[in-house]
Design a protein around this motif. Structure first.
Motif, PDB file in Angstrom:
ATOM      1  N   MET B 173       0.824  -1.203   0.000  1.00  0.00           N
ATOM      2  CA  MET B 173       0.000   0.000   0.000  1.00  0.00           C
ATOM      3  C   MET B 173       0.863   1.259   0.000  1.00  0.00           C
ATOM      4  O   MET B 173       0.490   2.275  -0.546  1.00  0.00           O
ATOM      5  CB  MET B 173      -0.933  -0.013   1.211  1.00  0.00           C
ATOM      6  N   ALA B 176       3.163   0.901  -3.646  1.00  0.00           N
ATOM      7  CA  ALA B 176       2.332   0.716  -4.847  1.00  0.00           C
ATOM      8  C   ALA B 176       3.011   0.028  -6.033  1.00  0.00           C
ATOM      9  O   ALA B 176       3.069   0.567  -7.141  1.00  0.00           O
ATOM     10  CB  ALA B 176       1.757   2.055  -5.292  1.00  0.00           C
ATOM     11  N   ASP B 178       3.331  -2.662  -9.184  1.00  0.00           N
ATOM     12  CA  ASP B 178       2.341  -3.143 -10.147  1.00  0.00           C
ATOM     13  C   ASP B 178       2.142  -4.653  -9.999  1.00  0.00           C
ATOM     14  O   ASP B 178       1.070  -5.179 -10.285  1.00  0.00           O
ATOM     15  CB  ASP B 178       2.804  -2.841 -11.571  1.00  0.00           C
TER      16      ASP B 178
END
Lengths: 304, 304, 304, 304
Positions: B173, B176, B178
């Motif tokens: 979180m 971030a 992918d």
């Protein structure tokens, strides 16, 4: 009925196995003591004769076993009591403990295989004095009597290309200690014995013993000085654990007509030959045992 | 007849187990390819439907298995070929590989328990770029296209007091990425699969899987990004290995009249519950696999 | 006269440096206490105002320093006394210590660089309770009151590709501890402070501090919870040690006519920029400090 | 003017120091070669006479130094070239390389002090053959000619209580290798030489040398077999780095009237006596050097 060899480094289990099948063994004395307060059971197996040695598959000598179910508890007070008890046993087995001696402590085993890393973890926490006393004298410790304590970790043949016995013999001949103490992780027959049993013997290390299946002996005969071996079983040989279960089952089937031919499973046993069974928390076990055993040795070797 | 649960993290073995007992499974596709030159067999199990997932005991998705008998050889050329093959499989499973992505690689497992140390050893040897690219740009690598690669080793709950899923979710979180790639040591049913099988799946990590029996899932559902799991079985659960042998023996006795009641051995299975079987050279295995897998990941993630 | 920047993470030394050159500092309170029996000197530097913070080059807050010349002695009784003293200081600085709290302890630093491995060694020996209490309740410890203690080792950016602040923030947001305790190896100005000084502050970690020169802050402002930082200086920045000696020599020459232009040595200082000075027995130091600090934290966080 | 001793284990620097102050040295030959393609400079210092040895403060023999500014680059191709170059130098210095020999490789140093861990990291990655050839013969490697390669890591006296020379001598006498190769981390005078210089000499190890200040010699005289020492400087002795800077500054002041009496700083030098200067990325350096040196040794010892 068993067509496979039960593997155990514990004299206690070797004796139990024979007693189960053949009854009392001549030439082997047995006594046990239970310390209720400490919850430690100390048994003493003494092999007096060659016959006894042959029956047991272990050399003549004394085998002391401490069993403490609570040995795995992280309770620091309890672990201190085990160390004190271990120290008492060591002081009985190591000769001439009232005199100042030079003592080399060897941690056998492979530091990179957790279940076989007991020896290295123990020597990590020993109180080493030899170099200080040789350079500055006992006064450096404000002591009137000191043992000269040294240690080493010879590694394993797969990494060094040398037998640990070659390395240890070379160092013993060069530094001439009076006593050798060897620490090793062992293989037991029963998982109930793992991690909570300490075996101390004056017979040193035998070929084939240990998690690492030592190739050579480390004994008074081979090295010229007393060799005290301290071991804790951390694994059960995989073929032993399967064979044990199969034997029990075979007895069951056998009652109804010997249908089981364990000889049909040679492939399984061969595959299992290079494997062992160990507990999932083996890292915490080795860490704790490392402290318990090193503290026991430190207490035994200090001279007040 | 088995009254115990066979434990396996390999979809390949789960399918074999069902096929043995029940025949073909609906909702599960299977294809295999053998590369004779490299001596690598690549199988692809795809679970398409909920029924298939239920039968297999594993979620819907793709499970690629590479089996290479020679994977253990210290031959550097061979290990390079396995890495190349692994990279090919990864590039098919990881989405959007032609675009520059931020990829977090997590090494699950306990560094201090050799058989569970695969994840940590793999991340030790990854080519990490995220911090360099963020600070100096792709020019630092003379590249026109770069993936931002980061890694971490969350440890185990017994030492941190936190679920690895909590730690990983927090980091995902915050940073971030992918894609999440997770490396883990697995449990197989058969010792013949150990150390020479690589499973790659887009279903992430399921509760109960891995040598460490992960408590929480690490999946696209729980984390919001694709989770590719790479695993190699390094242990067989001890109860599974004994139960397996007993089942085969029971079949034998069964032909002569169902004398075997495996239910009589619940105590043995309970004791074995916290134990696993592993090979004696597990340190050399983990070291080699660490290089093979990290090189495969490095090759997959580099952009020419 | 100094044309280079003296580097120190110790508020105590920052204050001494200013006092030497400029005299008393407004907005900075100072008090010291000497425990003769324990041979520990505890000083308290409190920066009350923005001016004081600017002058000191450190944020407003409390900086407690424990200095114990004998801290390096392997004497176990002495190390226990230091731990008890550290626990007392922690209990004063950590808010709401009478209530049950969730406390995350983070060991900053690089485990593979001995002088920077203090954080990891401390968290290795912490008493971790969070997972047990969450699963089994306080009854598991026979306690009526328990803190939920968790820990982690975020590694270093060169290996993870992520700022430790990103990792820690992510975990804090996910697990919501009440307090963060951070352990770090520090840089001092004087080698006389090394390995025998403990700094405890409620100002957390500042950018540029630590052996690893942390890039981001770990503070109440950045994380939303109190951050208590515990540090021990294990290195002196190399440029600082040379510059310090040169300054003293320059003063000598300066009396005879400002011949020394330290500006002539920029090349040396640049080369020294990536280097530090540490003691040869740094492994024994880190091992001992690891136990002393972890024991202090364990004592502080236990609730009787 | 220097009232302190410049410490260096590099013959190259010892020679430079003398040349600076006294000009050419009788009994010492010097030649250098620069490989432009590989960007490696190889110098050869040969001390022929006792006078030369006395002037240099190093025994008679050959000292080869490889300097490669790019040695620290993670570029795998470059590191392979350095290994090949090292192998060539080793093959010239080790006697009888065309015959099959028994070679013991010893990794000196303290694994737990990163800057002193070079020896252990090198032996971790050696190709060990002795045990396999002794058990299965050269056929095990499909080879007609094989060297018997063994290795060990004797640790340090602070942990074992024994001089490494005692341990090594004992093992040499027991296993009778033909050649001893010793790897050690060194101290240089200049930080510009750190981590990118390899010294190979047939004079073995001298007392006082190495990061660990070895107490005893490991030479042909003391062990009876040729001893080839391979070292890389990873630290600069702290007193040397300060003294060096002070000397340069003193020369500056000296021009204006000998105001500097370095004798006034004995306290500083005494305090610095147990300290060294090393680079912050020392872990990555040791890891890389471990591979570069082990690969060079592996290439040198293989027999096609």
């Amino acid at each position: 009925m068993g067509s496979f060899q039960i593997r155990t480094d514990l004299a206690l289990e070797a004796r139990e196995n024979i007693e189960e099948n053949e009854g009392e063994i001549h030439g082997v004395r047995y006594e046990e003591k239970y310390d209720e307060k400490k919850d430690v059971k100390v048994t003493r197996v003494v092999i007096d004769t060659k016959n006894g040695a042959k029956a047991m598959g272990k050399p003549m000598g004394t085998y002391v076993t401490m069993e403490a179910p609570g040995m795995l508890e992280p309770d620091e007070d309890y672990h201190r009591e085990i160390s004190v008890c271990l120290a008492e046993q060591l002081k009985e087995l190591i000769p001439h403990m009232d005199a100042e001696q030079s003592i080399l402590v060897v941690g056998l085993g492979n530091r990179d295989v957790t279940a076989d890393a007991l020896g290295p973890h123990v020597v990590d926490n020993l109180f080493i004095t030899r170099h200080v006393v040789k350079e500055y004298g006992k006064a450096a410790y404000n002591a009137s009597k000191m043992n000269l304590i040294s240690s080493m970790e010879p590694g394993v043949m797969a990494k060094t290309g040398m037998e640990t016995a070659e390395i240890i013999k070379g160092v013993v001949m060069q530094t001439a200690p009076d006593v050798l103490i060897v620490i090793d992780a062992l293989a037991a027959r029963s998982i109930r014995r793992l991690n909570r049993t300490i075996q101390i013997t004056d017979t040193g290390i035998q070929p084939g013993s240990g998690v690492g299946n030592h190739r050579n002996a480390l004994t008074k005969e081979s090295l010229g000085i007393p060799v005290i071996a301290i071991g804790v079983p951390t694994v059960v040989d995989a073929a032993t654990i399967v064979g044990d279960a199969l034997e029990r089952l075979a007895k069951e089937c056998g009652d109804s007509g010997s249908n089981v031919r364990l000889g049909e499973y040679p492939k399984t046993f061969t595959e299992l030959g290079n494997m062992y069974v160990t507990s999932k928390d083996i890292d915490a076990v080795i860490k704790r045992l490392g402290y318990t055993l090193s503290e026991g040795i430190n207490i035994a070797l200090e001279m007040s």
